[in-house]
Scaffold this motif. Sequence first.
Motif, PDB file in Angstrom:
ATOM      1  N   GLU A 122       0.908  -1.384  -0.201  1.00  0.00           N
ATOM      2  CA  GLU A 122       0.048  -0.014   0.035  1.00  0.00           C
ATOM      3  C   GLU A 122       0.762   1.279  -0.277  1.00  0.00           C
ATOM      4  N   HIS A 123       2.181   1.283  -0.023  1.00  0.00           N
ATOM      5  CA  HIS A 123       3.146   2.260   0.147  1.00  0.00           C
ATOM      6  C   HIS A 123       3.471   2.745  -1.395  1.00  0.00           C
ATOM      7  N   ASP A 124       3.781   3.990  -1.365  1.00  0.00           N
ATOM      8  CA  ASP A 124       4.601   4.566  -2.635  1.00  0.00           C
ATOM      9  C   ASP A 124       6.139   4.650  -2.305  1.00  0.00           C
ATOM     10  N   PHE A 125       6.724   4.497  -3.204  1.00  0.00           N
ATOM     11  CA  PHE A 125       8.000   4.600  -3.102  1.00  0.00           C
ATOM     12  C   PHE A 125       8.704   5.484  -4.405  1.00  0.00           C
ATOM     13  N   LEU A 126       9.734   6.131  -3.879  1.00  0.00           N
ATOM     14  CA  LEU A 126      10.327   6.995  -4.880  1.00  0.00           C
ATOM     15  C   LEU A 126      11.790   6.699  -4.905  1.00  0.00           C
ATOM     16  N   VAL A 127      12.486   6.434  -5.949  1.00  0.00           N
ATOM     17  CA  VAL A 127      13.927   5.778  -5.976  1.00  0.00           C
ATOM     18  C   VAL A 127      14.705   7.019  -6.701  1.00  0.00           C
ATOM     19  N   THR A 128      15.886   7.596  -6.048  1.00  0.00           N
ATOM     20  CA  THR A 128      16.485   8.471  -6.780  1.00  0.00           C
ATOM     21  C   THR A 128      18.207   7.991  -6.790  1.00  0.00           C
ATOM     22  N   GLU A 129      18.985   8.840  -7.395  1.00  0.00           N
ATOM     23  CA  GLU A 129      20.463   8.570  -7.151  1.00  0.00           C
ATOM     24  C   GLU A 129      20.820   8.872  -5.888  1.00  0.00           C
ATOM     25  N   PHE A 130      21.773   8.223  -5.359  1.00  0.00           N
ATOM     26  CA  PHE A 130      22.280   8.476  -3.998  1.00  0.00           C
ATOM     27  C   PHE A 130      23.315   9.538  -3.980  1.00  0.00           C
ATOM     28  N   VAL A 131      22.573  10.750  -3.238  1.00  0.00           N
ATOM     29  CA  VAL A 131      23.591  11.788  -3.360  1.00  0.00           C
ATOM     30  C   VAL A 131      24.786  11.689  -2.268  1.00  0.00           C
ATOM     31  N   GLU A 132      25.989  11.607  -2.709  1.00  0.00           N
ATOM     32  CA  GLU A 132      27.270  11.431  -1.505  1.00  0.00           C
ATOM     33  C   GLU A 132      27.260  12.835  -0.783  1.00  0.00           C
ATOM     34  N   GLY A 133      27.640  12.826   0.391  1.00  0.00           N
ATOM     35  CA  GLY A 133      27.958  14.298   0.990  1.00  0.00           C
ATOM     36  C   GLY A 133      27.461  14.266   2.585  1.00  0.00           C
ATOM     37  N   VAL A 134      27.657  15.180   3.114  1.00  0.00           N
ATOM     38  CA  VAL A 134      27.337  15.135   4.554  1.00  0.00           C
ATOM     39  C   VAL A 134      26.340  16.270   4.956  1.00  0.00           C
ATOM     40  N   PRO A 135      25.220  16.308   5.598  1.00  0.00           N
ATOM     41  CA  PRO A 135      24.233  17.474   5.905  1.00  0.00           C
ATOM     42  C   PRO A 135      25.105  18.715   6.011  1.00  0.00           C
ATOM     43  N   LEU A 136      24.163  19.740   5.559  1.00  0.00           N
ATOM     44  CA  LEU A 136      25.023  21.098   5.645  1.00  0.00           C
ATOM     45  C   LEU A 136      25.429  21.455   7.105  1.00  0.00           C
ATOM     46  N   GLN A 137      24.562  20.924   8.146  1.00  0.00           N
ATOM     47  CA  GLN A 137      24.705  21.362   9.290  1.00  0.00           C
ATOM     48  C   GLN A 137      25.942  20.751   9.987  1.00  0.00           C
ATOM     49  N   GLN A 138      26.112  19.431   9.448  1.00  0.00           N
ATOM     50  CA  GLN A 138      27.089  18.487   9.905  1.00  0.00           C
ATOM     51  C   GLN A 138      28.696  18.997   9.353  1.00  0.00           C
ATOM     52  N   TRP A 139      28.668  19.580   7.947  1.00  0.00           N
ATOM     53  CA  TRP A 139      29.763  20.351   7.711  1.00  0.00           C
ATOM     54  C   TRP A 139      30.135  21.500   8.240  1.00  0.00           C
ATOM     55  N   VAL A 140      29.220  22.243   9.008  1.00  0.00           N
ATOM     56  CA  VAL A 140      29.366  23.587   9.621  1.00  0.00           C
ATOM     57  C   VAL A 140      30.092  23.052  10.823  1.00  0.00           C
ATOM     58  N   ALA A 141      29.734  21.939  11.609  1.00  0.00           N
ATOM     59  CA  ALA A 141      30.070  21.570  12.822  1.00  0.00           C
ATOM     60  C   ALA A 141      31.646  21.287  12.605  1.00  0.00           C
ATOM     61  N   ARG A 142      31.735  20.678  11.553  1.00  0.00           N
ATOM     62  CA  ARG A 142      33.179  20.106  11.576  1.00  0.00           C
ATOM     63  C   ARG A 142      34.255  21.528  10.948  1.00  0.00           C
ATOM     64  N   THR A 143      33.907  22.306  10.471  1.00  0.00           N
ATOM     65  CA  THR A 143      34.854  23.352  10.033  1.00  0.00           C
ATOM     66  C   THR A 143      34.706  24.649  10.413  1.00  0.00           C
ATOM     67  N   SER A 144      33.625  25.052  11.253  1.00  0.00           N
ATOM     68  CA  SER A 144      33.436  26.564  11.818  1.00  0.00           C
ATOM     69  C   SER A 144      34.293  26.684  12.893  1.00  0.00           C
ATOM     70  N   PRO A 145      34.760  27.971  12.758  1.00  0.00           N
ATOM     71  CA  PRO A 145      35.695  28.378  13.943  1.00  0.00           C
ATOM     72  C   PRO A 145      34.861  28.327  15.397  1.00  0.00           C
ATOM     73  N   LEU A 146      33.717  28.466  15.293  1.00  0.00           N
ATOM     74  CA  LEU A 146      32.641  28.286  16.480  1.00  0.00           C
ATOM     75  C   LEU A 146      33.038  27.197  17.153  1.00  0.00           C
ATOM     76  N   THR A 147      33.524  25.995  16.441  1.00  0.00           N
ATOM     77  CA  THR A 147      33.523  24.721  17.297  1.00  0.00           C
ATOM     78  C   THR A 147      34.622  24.592  17.961  1.00  0.00           C
ATOM     79  N   THR A 148      35.550  25.395  17.709  1.00  0.00           N
ATOM     80  CA  THR A 148      37.032  25.208  18.643  1.00  0.00           C
ATOM     81  C   THR A 148      36.797  25.549  19.925  1.00  0.00           C
ATOM     82  N   SER A 149      37.077  24.481  20.799  1.00  0.00           N
ATOM     83  CA  SER A 149      37.002  24.806  22.043  1.00  0.00           C
ATOM     84  C   SER A 149      38.296  24.758  22.855  1.00  0.00           C
ATOM     85  N   HIS A 150      39.394  24.144  22.193  1.00  0.00           N
ATOM     86  CA  HIS A 150      40.692  24.361  23.182  1.00  0.00           C
ATOM     87  C   HIS A 150      41.787  24.422  21.981  1.00  0.00           C
TER      88      HIS A 150
END
Length: 889
Positions: free
Chosen positions: A299-327
């Motif tokens: 009874e369910h519908d399914f959509l299939v697309t290419e699998f886009v490689e990458g990390v969510p934007l917020q995860q990229w920000v957490a890895r690279t932003s100077p705000l995440t530097t603690s020490h």
Amino acid sequence: MLDVVGQAFADREYYAPLATIGDRGQRFAASNAPQGWLSSDSDIWTAWSHPEARRAAQGWKIHVSARLDRAQDVLDVVARVCFAERVPFKHVAARTFFLALHHKHADRAQAGKFCAVYPHDTATARRLLDALSAALEGEEGPYVLSDRRYRDSRTVHYRYGAFSHRSRLLPDGSREPLVRDGSGRDVPDLRRPAFVLPEGVTDPFVAEEPAPHTGPIVIRDYEVVRVLQPSNAGGAYQAVDRRTGRVVFLKEARAHNGYSWDGVSAQERLRREYEVLTAVHAAAPGVCPQPLDHFTEWEHDFLVTEFVEGVPLQQWVARTSPLTTSHGPARDPAPHFEGCRQILRGLDDALASLHALGYRFGDLSPANVLVAADLRARLVDFEAATPLTGPPAAMGTAGFTPPREPAGAAADPLLRDRYGMTALALSLLAPPLQGAAQPTAAHLALLRRDLTVTARPPADLWARATAFPRTDGDDAARPATMPARPAPPGPAAPAALPSPADVDADPEGCLAELAVQLATGLLEAADPERSDWVFPPASEAFRTNTVCVAYGTAGVVHALHRAGVPVPEGVEKRLVHDALALREELPPGLTAGSAGIARVLAQLGRLDEAIELLRAAQEHPLTRTCGTLAGGLAGIGLSWLALHRRTRDARHLERAAAAGDTIVRTTDPAPTLGDHDARGLFHGRSGLALFLHRLAGETGQSHYLEAGRRLLHEELDRALRLPDGGLSYADNAVLRRAMPYLAVGSAGVATAVGRYVATSPDERCAAALPLLVADARRTCTLEAGLCTGLAGLAYFLAEHAELTGRPADRETAVRVATGLLKHASPHGQGMRCLGAGGLRYAADLSGGAAGVLLALLRVLHGPQDELFTLDHGIPSAVTAPPPRKGRSA
């Protein structure tokens, strides 16, 4: 998540139960009720009963689902069968409530339940199942995941569970429903998104139990290898095409479910998404994920697309932003800013192509952008994409969609995407300020000041991130559905935020003025005549209670009392009345229960009531299984210590020592902590250690100190080592997100560690403390609150400065506290703050304005009988600072 969304939907300004909403939409009502049948409304349900109807405490509960457009017709059938059988039943009362239960963010275990029927025995249940499935033949409805469907019916389901509201209280103030298993024991009445039977109960409606699924999950030609995001709408998965070996993205839409508030179902949205993807990819490959397949399985519908490689934007920000530097050494911000530019350029190109094809994306948010290793940014999830010739989709991410979208000739077809790109740019630089309220130019100026501490945003990026500020007083600053409210009459000028120059010139003066304005705002919001709450509460209050320290009246009263502000007589009377009236229903703990309320009543001079509540807390059965600072023995013991300090009654110290002795004798504290071996001050070992430290100080008994140190070492064993060398903490052994906060995270653990280092240092604690403190030195967080926001960091850093006596630590605490200014919103002569979740304003201590006020008081005036740490100092009232030269009103 739906609780918060529904509570924000119910009221224009504050969190409120969904059932209190004014416009419920179409009402559902059973037709032609025979004589003797009575109906009553309960929350979002209408219940029907008859005086002669037989009732059971538990048994085989029948749930009937329905399509939204057939709901009334299905109800009439169910009612006719139940009236004939004289069996009690209930149904969702109105269309808005139906949409809430079936919303895309609804609880999967509860979704689909339109009618609930309560047969008194198994024979009646079987007769009703047969009658309902026959009468509803041809009808369709969503699958109720917590149930089994009856035979081949598409609407009739059943499960075994409790009929009456039997439950047990949990330490956090919520209640767990109970049912008796086959042996007559009380066990949790599990409501999971899967059919579960209590031990010893068998299903009488099937010939044999279906064999559990084994092996891989294969949907048509696609083998699921990873669940990416389960939801009530269906789910998202990484899969492999078995025919080709290609990795693909699989998106599921459940039938007649996963609605948005405009009544569009998950399957309708998925079909539209497939049509948009097909058209866009054919015209401009690469702008969207390539659509590969669209089909219906079962009874369910399914959509299939290419699998886009990458990390969510917020995860990229957490890895690279100077705000995440603690020490450690400061991170060069230039690579992050250049990465931001590259990401924004890629999104600009994609949107330009999409707009040229006649579509808007509609929901530009960090979760819908994936960033590849080479910084190519791809738009994913085109669920909200719509033609520019029509209106935007009635969905979007809070803070990333415009608070107001003009209709008709004034409508800008690209406004949704232009606004979203601005908000997205801001999220690259800092945790977004939007939430439910669009930031003013004053908020953004204060944010830029705070960001400059770490790395001043380049002018080009800042211009992109601030393209949509509102002006002060503009109604657009309010949540999208919030009406304008005129300022109260009087000679005082409306409250206003200071400029960065004002803050730099006199930071403590600005903080003192904010404290006055927050106290004013809290008093303006008080309404002791309301039956449901006195101060606008946190969303959590409706799951626990509206009286406690964390989420209700007691916490706000504590903050006002701590500020030296007279508590209105009506508010104090209401607190005492509610606390005593609910004392049998309250949990025992410090944050959500009797112990915390007792502490506040003692501050008000209500010692008799305080002692009564605290005795009830210590005798509560939950103290035998919970030892935490927030909900168990440690918090209760700390409260007895506070009463002993106030009265010098030796019996109070004896009770505190009894709590400490129990904790010391517990060889394995894990079962007495929060779920999954919780960490942190409120639910972990460091909270126990803090109480034992205070107990050692009051009794002079060193064995409490030694036991506390052992607990702290066990807590340090569970620390997360950050990439830059700092230490942080996750919630528990399951949720592994690093948190810097007071209730859960490094600031809370450091609160306990700092006290041991100051009085009886050991090498391990002394080495860990600076690494923990470094994680708390932030001026930008997503929320302002005391427990899991910026206020808690300022609160901790102030007490850390008191322990060290170093001027530099004091300056850091003040600097972090000034970051709270950007979270304040002028309202009349006062200020208020968005509560936890950022969707509505709240006054509570945990996530709202009272917690912010408490943190400011700690920074400005030092300790005074603090609730969670029992620090003690000289009382000092909040007074308005003198006007500063050059400061505009």
